[in-house]
Design an enzyme around this catalytic site. Structure first.
Site, PDB file in Angstrom:
ATOM      1  N   HIS A   1       0.073  -6.499   1.545  1.00 61.22           N
ATOM      2  CA  HIS A   1      -0.659  -5.253   1.436  1.00 61.22           C
ATOM      3  C   HIS A   1       0.005  -4.210   2.295  1.00 61.22           C
ATOM      4  CE1 HIS A   1      -3.201  -6.697  -1.399  1.00 61.22           C
ATOM      5  NE2 HIS A   1      -4.285  -6.043  -1.102  1.00 61.22           N
TER       6      HIS A   1
ATOM      7  N   LYS B   1     -15.762  -0.915  -2.921  1.00 61.61           N
ATOM      8  CA  LYS B   1     -15.450   0.488  -3.212  1.00 61.61           C
ATOM      9  C   LYS B   1     -16.328   0.981  -4.373  1.00 61.61           C
ATOM     10  CE  LYS B   1     -11.545   3.021  -4.885  1.00 61.61           C
ATOM     11  NZ  LYS B   1     -11.478   2.604  -6.236  1.00 61.61           N
TER      12      LYS B   1
END
Length: 878
Positions: free
Chosen positions: A137, A545
């Protein structure tokens, strides 16, 4: 504990002094004085001195463009050094993590007290399975160059801890520390170019080489000792409960830079690195295994009676096999046409067999003390890493497979697969999966996108079995999404049954996950093909999210719970694969708490979890830290399987449903429905500027011009972490809790907090986020950066945060945040003094950068440094 604080604080101030000396030498007294003044003002401002807070703001606002970078770098580097000191103290002889292996012994005692038999304990240990999936990431902000220097600083701190050092030894270590701090200061901490997927894969191999290679066998040795002492059980040589997989070079979801060619290259590179590391191991064994006595079987294998040193002979044969395999792989990597050696290493058995034969012979000849030394470590590395070094997962988005099959059906005149109903898609796919003839015509020339999907499946089919771990389908929604991948792999000629894992990652998909899997398990072809094993991936970051952290975590819990029960009923062994991030808005939580807060039975099929970017360094950056992290995971899994948490009461579930609905409405009310929200987000955080940071190989957005929904979960969290509002990790959660308290449910919430690990972990995670959030800094960003018309929205969010903190403290019965985790509270307080000036400076730099017609390189560079520094201060990025 206090002893540990003071030891850590004294190391932090020593490193700070060395950094100060370096700055003075490099830039003169003036800059050092400036930094020192800012530090003192920050400390006093934290202690509540309002006049000093105002002075801090004006000092930072009035820095000249030439002073910006040195000041930003001073505080950023200081935070890196603080993190090293903290990591060292967590593993120092009296630190908290040093006791993790002992915690295993305490766990066994506790399990025995609960009347679990030794046989039950031995069974649980023999079934233990931990698979950690390293992902690249883009949150690992720190350059590899600096990481190496910081690792060496850690080594120096550990040497200084010896009480019996002579003066000249202490001086020598201090001189080395000075050199390392100076080297770090004179090294550019910001990468100039985005890493390529191959750079990311090499970063992953470096973690294996520098830490895991030593750390895993060392952990197994300690674990074995605990087992022998506690339950009279020894780990067999072949039992290695830990494995590593990587997404680096395999994860193409939203990353056009990861192509089939890249995956092929990374697979070769990984095997090359494995040959390299095993050659070094064998070299050591050549010098160690000089014994002459062996079993007749081993003597025959070594070449008969005339061979004087049979073990050495076998090691030398293995060494030449490794070297010829490495030379072949090197040729392939360079694109040369090379002849394949007759004994090319393609599977683990080729390494295991000769080594294990030596091991058995040494045991049989009464030399088990030698067998259980370096040789056993190497055998365990063969089981853990083996010929592939790390296996890779391939991940791709579901629509890419749908589009590829649709293009094929149109070409074949069968109609448009994309427009078919789900039932028609399934019928077509199952018919083709059962068919003996190929579906893809030889002379077909598909579009570049479809060609890429087919080529990736060919790379998987050609790879040696065991080098690809799984195929993960992101945004999986229907049974046909899973069947489509099985068909594409069949068409590519894949000779083995690869686990295909659907990834359920939005709120709706999590809620439908059980339906999808139930339908799949009712298909005869599918049941026959999977042979009683199924992997499902649960997405943490995208669901949070999409719906906010409270609704997402409850949907994840319910999905797992339903899947466990469905698979149990169907007689299928389920492995849940957790896609957690490092930050709390992406499902991150301390490992032990996170695992024990899952539904009962969720770890029966072992643990498979992503370890992301910056968290890899914190958990596995040093061999000692690796031992401690693996001990934590092992203890948590054994505890969860042998002492499963109770099923939550019906009324608790009902209350969680209400909390989830209220919090999701509140979260979406802001993020999706308030027209001011996106402009506010873009102004109050460095979201737009983050796009310039050369972090990972993956673009920050799925679609270049969309709103919040098109932003990846990582930049979304990263941006809010920078301005200290930490919004994704709490928005909605407190509102749900406040509603429940108003409805007279406070006693029930307190009982859930006491008796239900899932709920108490949620509350503890909120406390951790609140401890890192900061109202005055978030307000300062608004004042410097946000249009006045949007100020009321910022004020509303900060008021919400303040009332959320109150309700959480009430439910947890805590007087102040982090009451139960004083070590973490201390660590946050220590860092705040250095992070605050970086935040103020960042707001100032964003202000200057956005006012400029022409970008000023000094401002841009200093801004990047503050972003890296705040990330170090918060101990996580996205």
């Amino acid at each position: 504990m206090n002893e540990q604080y003071s030891a850590m604080r004294s190391n932090v101030s020593m490193l700070g002094k060395l950094l100060g000396d370096t700055i003075k030498e490099a830039l003169g007294e003036h800059i050092l004085d400036r930094v020192e003044t800012i530090r003192k003002l920050s400390k006093s401002s934290r202690a509540g001195n309002e006049a000093h807070r105002q002075e801090l703001l004006s000092t930072l606002q009035n820095l000249s463009n030439d002073e910006l970078l040195p000041v930003a770098r001073a505080f950023s580097q200081f935070l890196n050094l603080t993190n090293v000191a903290e990591q060292y103290h967590s593993i120092s002889p009296n630190g908290e993590a040093a006791s993790n292996p002992e915690a295993l012994a305490q766990l066994f005692t506790r399990l025995k007290d609960k009347k679990l038999s030794t046989k039950e304990l031995q069974n649980a240990v023999s079934q233990l399975s931990i698979e950690l999936v390293l992902t690249a990431h883009p949150t690992e902000i720190t350059r590899r160059t600096l990481i190496h220097k910081l690792v060496e600083v850690n080594t120096c701190l550990s040497q200084l801890d010896h009480n019996d050092l002579a003066d000249y030894e202490r001086n020598k270590i201090m001189r080395r520390l000075r050199q390392l701090v100076a080297q770090s200061w004179h090294t550019d901490e910001i990468r100039k170019h985005r890493p390529s997927p191959i750079d990311e894969a090499k970063w992953g191999f470096a973690v294996v080489e520098n830490s895991l290679w030593e750390g895993v066998p060392a952990f197994l040795r300690e674990f074995n000792e605990q087992l022998e002492n506690s339950i009279d059980y020894s780990l067999p040589a072949e039992a290695v409960p830990v494995r590593f997989t990587s997404w680096m070079g395999g994860d193409r979801d939203g990353n056009p830079n990861v192509t089939a060619e890249i995956t092929r290259h990374v697979l070769l590179l990984s095997r090359w690195k494995a040959c390299d590391l095993f050659t070094r191991d064998i070299q050591v064994l050549v010098s160690e295994l000089s014994m002459t006595e062996c079993t007749p079987e081993l003597r025959a294998r070594a070449g008969g009676d005339e061979v004087q040193e049979p073990y050495r002979e076998i090691m030398k044969q293995l060494r030449s096999q490794l070297m010829s395999s490495q030379a072949y792989l090197e040729g392939r990597l360079k694109g040369e046409r090379v002849l394949k050696p007759h004994d090319l290493l393609v599977n683990n058995e080729q390494l295991w067999e000769p080594l294990f034969a030596c091991y058995q012979s040494l045991q049989a000849c009464g030399m088990s003390i030698i067998a259980n030394g370096q040789l056993l470590d190497t055998l365990r590395r063969v089981r853990c890493f083996g010929v592939p070094l790390v296996r890779i997962d391939v991940r791709q988005e579901s629509t890419r497979h749908t589009e590829a099959i649709a293009e094929l059906t149109r070409y074949l005149g069968l109609g448009d697969y994309e427009s078919w109903s789900e039932a028609d898609k399934q019928a077509f796919l199952i018919r083709e999966l059962n068919s003996k003839r190929p579906l893809v015509p030889l002379k077909w020339e598909p579009s570049a996108d479809t060609q890429e999907v087919l080529e990736t499946c060919r790379v998987i089919a050609e790879a040696p079995q065991g080098s690809i771990a799984a195929y993960v389908i992101s945004m999986a929604r229907t049974p046909s999404d899973v069947l489509a991948v099985h068909l594409l792999l069949k068409e590519a000629g894949c000779p083995f049954a690869l686990p295909v894992a659907p990834l359920f990652e939005t709120l709706d998909d999590l809620n439908n996950a059980d339906d999808v899997m139930t339908q799949l398990l009712n298909i005869d072809w599918y049941r026959g093909f999977i042979q009683g094993k199924q992997m499902v991936m649960i997405g943490y970051s995208d669901s949070a999210k999409d719906a906010g952290v409270m609704a997402a975590s409850w949907a994840q819990y319910r999905a797992q719970d339903a899947l466990i029960k469905t698979c149990e009923k169907a007689g299928v062994a389920l492995t849940l694969f957790h896609g957690r991030g490092g930050s709390i808005g992406r499902g991150g939580a301390p490992a032990h708490a996170a695992l024990l807060s899952q539904p009962p039975g969720s770890l029966k099929g072992g643990l498979r979890v992503t370890e992301q970017g910056e968290m890899i360094r914190f958990k596995f950056g040093l061999p000692e830290v690796t031992i401690s992290s693996l001990a934590l995971y092992t203890g948590a899994i054994l505890e969860a399987n042998l002492l499963p948490p109770p099923e939550p009461k019906k009324e608790w579930r009902a209350l969680m449903d209400d909390l989830s609905d209220t919090s999701c409405k509140m979260y979406r009310g802001y993020v999706r429905e308030n027209p001011e929200f996106v402009p506010y987000f873009r102004a109050a955080t460095p979201e737009l500027e983050l796009g310039k940071l050369p972090l990972g190989s993956r673009p920050a957005k799925r679609k270049p011009n969309g709103g919040v929904e098109s932003l990846r979960a990582i930049p979304w969290i990263f941006a809010w972490t920078q301005n200290r509002l930490m919004l994704p990790a709490w928005l909605g959660a407190g509102a749900g809790l406040q509603e429940a308290v108003k409805a007279g449910k406070q006693d029930q919430l307190e009982a859930m907090c006491r008796d239900w690990p899932f709920f108490s972990t949620r509350i503890a995670m909120l406390e951790m986020v609140f401890a890192k959030a900061d109202l005055w800094l978030a307000e300062y960003y608004d004042q410097r950066l946000v249009d006045k018309s949007l100020w009321p929205l910022g004020q509303q969010l900060r008021d919400q945060l303040a009332s959320d903190i109150k309700v959480v403290l009430t439910i947890a019965n805590d007087a102040h945040l982090m009451e139960d985790l004083p070590w973490i509270a201390e660590s946050i307080a220590l860092r705040n003094v250095y992070t605050d000036p970086l935040n103020v400076l960042q707001a100032e730099l964003l202000h200057r950068s956005r006012q400029q017609e022409q970008p000023d390189a000094r401002v841009e560079q200093a801004l990047m440094v503050t972003i890296a520094g705040v990330a170090a201060g918060m101990r996580n990025t996205g």
